[in-house]
Design a protein around this motif. Structure first.
Motif: not given
Length: 858
Positions: A326-352
């Protein structure tokens, strides 16, 4: 610039200093003494000294360690200076209490030690017949040892280049680039080393490659790149493997405000927490402290972490596990709601790539085909494309309880105790060895049944399709991957498929309840509400889905483009864009988008199915079969994938295999009249007209106005030279579907045979007006003109057919015949040549006969 003078002028006792020496060693610690000759450092219980002339790089912490301890009031003042206030809801003392002793920034100056190169030759060099590359490998490693002892940096650099040259001959093996990078590090060439480590990692999914990539970027001073690869490393290895490096990761993430990378890594580590039996140590507390440290400046997220941290201090492990989700779901919701991300091409590609696609097998990923290599010939068979996330065929649950040696058939019973007979060839996948099955050792399966056709059968029903429960696990895995992307609607849809087969599935029921609540409470209002002025990727995706449902495909593509401007877009967003491209017949673009969806979510078998359709449309049938088989491997009940496979097999001339695939479709859905009609078309290609007619009559007995079957029946009559009946069925098919190019083409052909040449020419022109790029229609236009003795028009039509599909023998022969009719002298010359050849042949035979007679008399 004199770097030693700058160091002497800035450095003071008590400051932290990190050094890289000319021999490649690293030193770090508090400055005990420094002058123009050298520096003395203390690191815990160790003392080290270095001459200033031996230093090639240094990094100095300008804060004196003796003055570093500051109180929380000073921290609060510093936040205020930066425009960020400590929350009034959570006292500053609570934050300080939780973070007491947790100071990741202190590890900024800890020594960085890379993992060493690999001496053992890769297996690929031991397998090749020519051992010259193996000898080169041994020679390079031997020379490196000598160069390293003698500190010969130029030779080490050259040896690295030799390794790269060998590696270029083995593109699927990363060890060459990894070792070359280790050599570059020895020579302090950190930029080249970083790129080579990165290259090796993209080939081989090894954590030590990610570790060295991150460390090389750190030594080179590129913290942003280092953060990306530290994130990759901690997605592969649990963070307690290297706490100091984890602290460095947290410090950089906080400093750079890289919440996107940190959150993904945090989620990965939480998922490993119980898998690694970590519940017995304090790693969860350390993870939460890390998150609190990184999000200290983000009030809502910070408060959520503190609340949960306070809760677990006195809670039992069982309760913690229950509340952790439940905590993780609520944590992720807050991250999405506040749009606390900026894409990192290096990380995103290798992570995929790490998310399920083995980097060693990366060449198996579908690649957009080069336009020059396209073989587009699927014009006459194109139909509209329909997609749905619901692909269930209502399999029953049952248990195999008896098998009959030599294991060619057996018996199973469903949940109601009803018995079913089955043959072993009805078992789709490897469900294990069944010779151990007994009444006391039942084997659970999913199956489809049909009325038994066996004489004196002991059961009324036969299991026509049997598979294991693995497909339920595959659906749950896809649902879980959707949930990681907070794509709860698609996740719940997959769970619905599971529950249709297994209503009592505890895992699916639990996940569905949790995700439904989370979606309705926190996401539904944001996802379901269509904003006609979208402001963020999720709103653009919602708009794209909306437009796609309205069949406004070009507009949907534009919306999905906005949604997918960075790699943080969800896999279903890329999938939606791929479907929109498919609908507009932009197949290369569709494959590119669907491939991206598959990279982000490797279990996304719906994307694999769409890729197989795109390849079929491009005439790339082998590739289409590969992706259909990927779908079938995950979901053997996915009948549309069987149908795509059958079509591609038919196009490759593998008619028996195509019929088997259509039979699998019909086993799953005996009333799929389209599939039965298509099966009859393959039977016609085998000249099995009797069986083809039986299939068609069965279809028409259930669906009298089935356009394709009416056409196929007409085609069977044409093959039997029953032209009047053939024409009748072609016209009946066209009455239901006037734009059927195949039916128009065949109608024109029959009219030409029957002497209705003028009408035939008009009908074939109607077919071309519908689709000018169909080579078969141009061929039949040539045939119609040929019957009308209009040879120039016939030749022109044949040439157009060959331009669209070169090398078709029957078209070439017809063109040559028309040319001979147009120029009779060509035919006379050919007849004379044939006569000469025949006479020459007779003379040779006479000579051989005479010789035989002579020697036999002798």
């Amino acid at each position: 610039m004199d770097i030693t003078s700058t160091l002497i002028s800035e450095a003071k006792k008590g400051m932290c200093l990190q050094l890289t020496l000319i021999n490649g060693f690293n030193l770090s610690g508090e400055i005990t003494d420094i002058d123009s000759d050298g520096v003395i450092l203390r690191n815990k219980d160790k003392l080290a000294a270095a001459a200033l002339t031996a230093i090639v790089a240094w990094q100095l912490d300008l804060i004196n360690k003796e003055e570093e301890e500051i109180n929380i009031k000073e921290v609060e003042d510093e936040y205020t200076k930066q425009g960020t206030n400590i929350s009034e809801d959570v006292p500053a003392d609570d934050i300080a209490k939780i973070l007491d002793g947790f100071h990741p920034e202190k590890d900024e100056h800890s020594e960085i030690t890379l993992k060493k190169h690999i001496n053992k030759a890769p297996q690929i060099l031991l397998q090749v017949e020519n051992d010259s590359d193996k000898k080169k490998w041994d020679s390079i490693l031997s020379r490196y040892q000598n160069a390293s002892k003698n500190d010969n940096l130029d030779l080490i650099e050259a040896l690295a280049d030799e390794l790269i040259a060998i590696g270029n001959s083995y593109p699927g093996c990363g060890i060459f680039y990894y070792n070359a990078a280790c050599f570059k590090v020895k020579g302090h060439n950190y930029p080249d080393a970083s790129e080579l480590f990165d290259r090796a990692l993209k080939i081989d999914k090894y954590s030590n490659y990610a570790y060295n990539t991150a460390c090389a970027y750190l030594l080179g001073g590129d913290k942003s790149k280092a953060l990306a690869y530290l994130g990759i490393y901690f997605c592969m290895e649990y963070f307690t493997q290297d706490v100091n490096l984890w602290h460095r990761f947290c410090s950089i993430a906080k400093d750079k405000e890289e919440y996107h990378i940190f959150s993904i890594v945090f989620n990965e580590l939480i998922s490993k927490y119980y898998q690694l039996d970590a519940g017995t140590d304090n790693s969860l507390e350390l993870l939460l402290k890390s998150a609190l440290y990184v999000f200290t400046d983000v009030k809502d997220v910070r408060d959520k972490i503190i609340t949960f941290f306070t809760f677990i201090e006195n809670a039992d492990n069982d309760i913690i596990e229950e509340k952790l989700d439940q905590f993780i779901d609520e944590y992720n919701f807050l991250i999405d709601k506040k749009e606390l991300y900026k894409s990192n091409v290096d990380f995103d590609y290798i992570y995929s790539l790490l998310n399920g696609i083995n980097i060693k097998d990366a060449n198996k990923l579908p690649q957009p085909p080069a336009k020059a290599a396209l073989n587009i010939k699927l014009e006459e068979d194109e139909e509209d494309i329909f997609f749905t996330g619901h692909c269930s065929t209502s399999l029953k649950r049952g248990h195999i309880y008896r098998v009959i040696p030599p294991y060619k058939y057996g018996f199973l019973k469903d949940e109601n105790g009803i018995n079913y007979h089955f043959k072993y060839d009805s078992i789709f996948d490897n469900i294990g060895y069944l010779d151990g099955v007994t009444e006391d050792n039942l084997f659970p399966v999913l199956f489809k049944s049909t009325p038994s056709t066996l004489a004196n059968s002991s059961t009324d029903e036969t299991a026509s399709f049997i598979c294991s429960y693995n497909l339920l696990d595959n659906m749950i895995n896809l649902a879980q991957n959707f949930s990681k992307e907070r794509d709860y609607p698609n996740a719940i849809l997959e769970l619905d498929n599971v529950l249709e087969y297994d209503p009592d599935n505890a895992e699916a029921n639990k996940l569905k309840d949790r995700w439904t609540t989370l979606y309705e409470d926190k996401y539904k209002v944001h996802v379901d509400k269509i904003s006609f002025q979208p402001q963020n990727p999720s709103e653009w995706k919602a708009m794209g889905d909306f437009l796609l449902n309205l069949e406004m495909h070009d507009e949907a593509i534009e919306a999905f483009n906005k949604s997918s401007e960075n790699m943080s877009a969800s896999s279903s967003s890329w999938y939606g864009q791929g479907i929109a491209y498919l609908k507009t017949k932009k197949y290369e673009e569709a494959i590119e988008c669907l491939t991206t969806a598959l990279k982000k979510n490797p279990t996304y078998y719906h994307a694999s199915h769409a890729i197989s359709i795109a390849y079929n449309r491009l005439g790339m049938y082998k590739e289409a079969i590969e992706h259909s088989e990927d779908v079938i491997g995950a979901r053997p009940d996915y009948k549309d994938a069987w149908e795509q496979k059958a079509f591609a097999l038919s196009r490759l001339g593998k008619y028996d295999s195509a019929i088997n695939s259509y039979d699998m479709v019909l086993n799953l859905d005996p009333e799929d009249w389209d599939a039965l009609s298509k099966k009859s078309s393959v039977l016609i290609k085998q000249d099995n007209l009797v069986m083809a007619m039986k299939c068609i009559n069965k279809v028409l007995s259930h669906v009298p106005e089935h356009p394709d079957s009416l056409f196929t029946k007409g085609y069977i009559y044409q093959k039997q030279s029953r032209y009047q009946e053939a024409l009748e069925y072609f016209e009946r098919s066209l009455f239901l579907n006037s734009s059927n190019v195949k039916a128009l083409t065949k109608k024109a052909y029959i009219l030409a045979i029957m002497g209705e040449k003028n009408v035939a020419i008009q009908v074939i022109q109607d077919a071309l007006d519908l689709k000018m790029t169909n080579p078969k229609t141009w061929y039949y236009k040539g045939v119609v003109h040929h019957y009308a003795e209009e040879y120039e028009e016939a030749i022109s039509a044949y040439k157009n057919s060959l331009k669209l599909e070169p090398g078709v023998q029957r078209v070439i022969v017809c063109k040559e015949r028309a040319e001979k009719k147009l120029d009779p002298s060509m035919e006379l010359v050919e007849e004379k040549d044939n006569e000469i050849n025949e006479n020459s042949g007779d003379q040779v035979e006479d000579l051989i006969s005479a010789l035989n007679q002579k020697y036999s008399l002798t």
